[in-house]
Scaffold this active site. Structure first.
Site, PDB file in Angstrom:
ATOM      1  N   ALA A  24       0.857  -1.240   0.228  1.00 37.57           N
ATOM      2  CA  ALA A  24       0.138   0.092   0.167  1.00 37.57           C
ATOM      3  C   ALA A  24       0.932   1.247   0.089  1.00 37.57           C
ATOM      4  O   ALA A  24       0.506   2.135  -0.735  1.00 37.57           O
ATOM      5  CB  ALA A  24      -0.865   0.104   1.241  1.00 37.57           C
ATOM      6  N   GLY A  27       2.124   1.734  -3.649  1.00 32.94           N
ATOM      7  CA  GLY A  27       0.837   2.032  -4.337  1.00 32.94           C
ATOM      8  C   GLY A  27       0.323   3.478  -4.181  1.00 32.94           C
ATOM      9  O   GLY A  27       0.000   4.005  -4.927  1.00 32.94           O
ATOM     10  N   ASP A  28       0.493   3.919  -2.859  1.00 35.18           N
ATOM     11  CA  ASP A  28      -0.023   5.081  -2.671  1.00 35.18           C
ATOM     12  C   ASP A  28       1.078   6.315  -3.371  1.00 35.18           C
ATOM     13  O   ASP A  28       0.550   7.162  -4.077  1.00 35.18           O
ATOM     14  CB  ASP A  28       0.413   5.591  -1.008  1.00 35.18           C
ATOM     15  CG  ASP A  28      -0.102   6.884  -0.623  1.00 35.18           C
ATOM     16  OD1 ASP A  28      -1.074   7.509  -1.056  1.00 35.18           O
ATOM     17  OD2 ASP A  28       0.826   7.533  -0.105  1.00 35.18           O
ATOM     18  N   GLY A  29       1.975   6.016  -3.372  1.00 32.17           N
ATOM     19  CA  GLY A  29       3.339   6.770  -4.345  1.00 32.17           C
ATOM     20  C   GLY A  29       3.120   6.898  -5.693  1.00 32.17           C
ATOM     21  O   GLY A  29       2.928   7.909  -6.376  1.00 32.17           O
TER      22      GLY A  29
END
Length: 139
Positions: A24, A27-29
């Site tokens: 996550a 994925g956030d970045g």
């Protein structure tokens, strides 16, 4: 020079073994960069602050949860597994401005994005990112 900033491509098995909160985080970045780039290409006259403000509309937990509801039925078995691991991961905190269910769905979404990025599945990552900007986020 690296074409996508990854140091190495993870095997699916190695990526599956990562903590879902690690997926996550990546994925956030990835999603943040994609959204900022999308907004900038739509209107290059926007100030950095206005790009940031528009990006918040896409990257906040409620929006990511809505996106996940739209794409959940299209996930492969492997993608659904990764999403559910991220969604069910126990995070130490929940942002004060996010519903717990939305926050967990968003964490699952980010884990899926991180997984696809790390394993180098550019085609599927692109499909999901493109779908994410087409989801109606008015609520």
């Amino acid at each position: 020079m690296l074409d996508d900033l990854r140091i190495e491509e993870f095997s699916k098995n190695k990526a599956r073994m990562l903590n879902p909160l690690q997926l996550a985080l990546i994925g956030d970045g990835v999603y943040e960069i994609f959204i900022r780039n999308y907004i900038l290409t739509q209107n290059s006259e926007l100030s950095a602050h206005k790009i940031h403000v528009k990006a918040i509309g896409y990257v906040k937990a409620k929006s990511q949860s809505l996106i996940m509801h739209e794409i959940e039925e299209t996930l492969t078995e492997e993608e659904a597994y990764i999403y559910k691991r991220g969604r069910n991961a126990k995070s130490a905190t929940v942002p004060k401005n996010a519903d717990v269910r939305d926050y967990r769905n968003a964490t699952g979404f980010e884990a899926l994005i991180g997984y696809l990025y790390l394993v180098g599945d550019k085609k599927r990552l692109s499909e999901i990112l493109e779908k994410s900007i087409s989801v109606e986020l008015n609520y």
